[in-house]
Design a protein around this motif. Structure first.
Motif, short mmCIF file in Angstrom:
data_model
loop_
_atom_site.label_atom_id
_atom_site.label_comp_id
_atom_site.label_asym_id
_atom_site.label_seq_id
_atom_site.Cartn_x
_atom_site.Cartn_y
_atom_site.Cartn_z
N ALA A 21 46.83 40.65 37.06
CA ALA A 21 45.81 41.70 37.05
C ALA A 21 46.41 43.11 37.06
O ALA A 21 45.93 44.00 36.35
CB ALA A 21 44.87 41.51 38.23
N ASN A 70 37.81 40.61 34.03
CA ASN A 70 37.50 41.88 34.70
C ASN A 70 36.06 42.31 34.52
O ASN A 70 35.70 43.46 34.84
CB ASN A 70 38.46 43.00 34.23
N PHE A 94 41.30 40.04 39.57
CA PHE A 94 40.51 40.49 38.43
C PHE A 94 39.06 40.77 38.83
O PHE A 94 38.42 41.66 38.26
CB PHE A 94 40.58 39.47 37.29
#
Length: 269
Positions: A21, A70, A94
């Motif tokens: 991430a 995301n 995320f």
């Protein structure tokens, strides 16, 4: 190669994605998205997926995205009129990004941390539409079991929309000396293993938890859906790429490869 158990592969993939991430945050694309999601009609969905979702019907419906990353695609569903949106992902890192984007949006999706194999019962039979996009199916060790869990989220008559890379494309390595020569079998059963961070473009030369990318044939995917009690109502293959830019080289060829597909399967009424 000694293969991991399903539980080991899922756990290692989760660790790899949580590490990944940070590599996707401090980028030009991220900062542009932070600004763009403030628009009520924000959408990052391409014309192909938008068309399929419009055909299925999202307006006024409850939608879940399984493997939401995301959250950018989950937020995009509001532009199609979704009544409510839930994004599910196993990566807490995320999901932190997803909630940050949502905080800048006029919409209020819900984001839930869960492995698809252990979905909260509160998600069962809750949704009119479930969405799976590029890069979800191949992280699943058992596509049949995955489809059974997805089917549980759908209301009677609900639809699962899949927009994924074509498994035929997995035979080719765009970074090999001869990228147009098949590099692995279409029927490959052992996963591809990577020990570097998962990034969408290029490579990060660092050690990371092993990530396992499983190859599933179209037959695997269709039979997994059918065995889960879902009915195929749409399937279409496309000559364009919906994955990393390095695969763009396979577009617009005289002998054109199938590069991605859309699939709609429905829960019985």
């Amino acid at each position: 190669m000694e293969l991991p158990t399903q539980e080991q592969a899922i756990a290692s993939n989760r660790e790899a994605w949580n590490d990944s991430a940070r590599h996707h945050k401090d980028t030009r694309e991220w900062h542009e998205m932070v600004s763009a999601v403030g628009q009520r009609d924000f959408s990052c969905l391409d014309a192909t997926l938008t068309g399929v979702l419009e055909q299925v019907g999202v307006d006024g419906r409850d939608v879940v995205q399984l493997g939401c990353n995301n959250g950018r695609e989950s937020l995009s569903l509001y532009a199609l009129g979704a009544r409510s949106v839930v994004g599910v992902d196993q990566s807490a890192a995320f999901l932190d990004q997803a909630r940050e984007l949502a905080s800048r949006s006029p919409h209020q999706p819900e984001f839930i941390e869960a492995d698809i194999h252990h979905l909260p019962t509160s998600l069962h039979q809750r949704f009119d539409v479930a969405l799976i996009t590029i890069g979800v199916l191949n992280w699943m060790p058992d596509i049949g079991e995955f489809m059974r869990h997805v089917a549980q989220t759908l209301k009677p008559g609900g639809a699962l929309v899949v927009y994924e890379t074509h498994p035929f494309l997995e035979m080719f390595d765009p970074e090999s000396a001869d990228p147009y020569r098949p590099d692995s079998s279409y029927f490959r059963r052992e996963p591809f293993v990577q020990n570097q961070p998962i990034v969408y473009e290029g490579k990060v030369e660092q050690q990371a938890a092993a990530s396992y990318w499983f190859v599933h044939t179209l037959g695997d995917i269709f039979n997994g859906a059918l065995d889960a009690g879902l009915q195929i109502t749409h399937f279409k293959e496309y000559p364009h790429s919906n994955r990393e830019e390095l695969y763009d080289r396979y577009e617009r060829q005289v002998a054109q490869l199938p590069m991605c597909f859309s699939l709609v399967v429905k829960q019985a009424l």
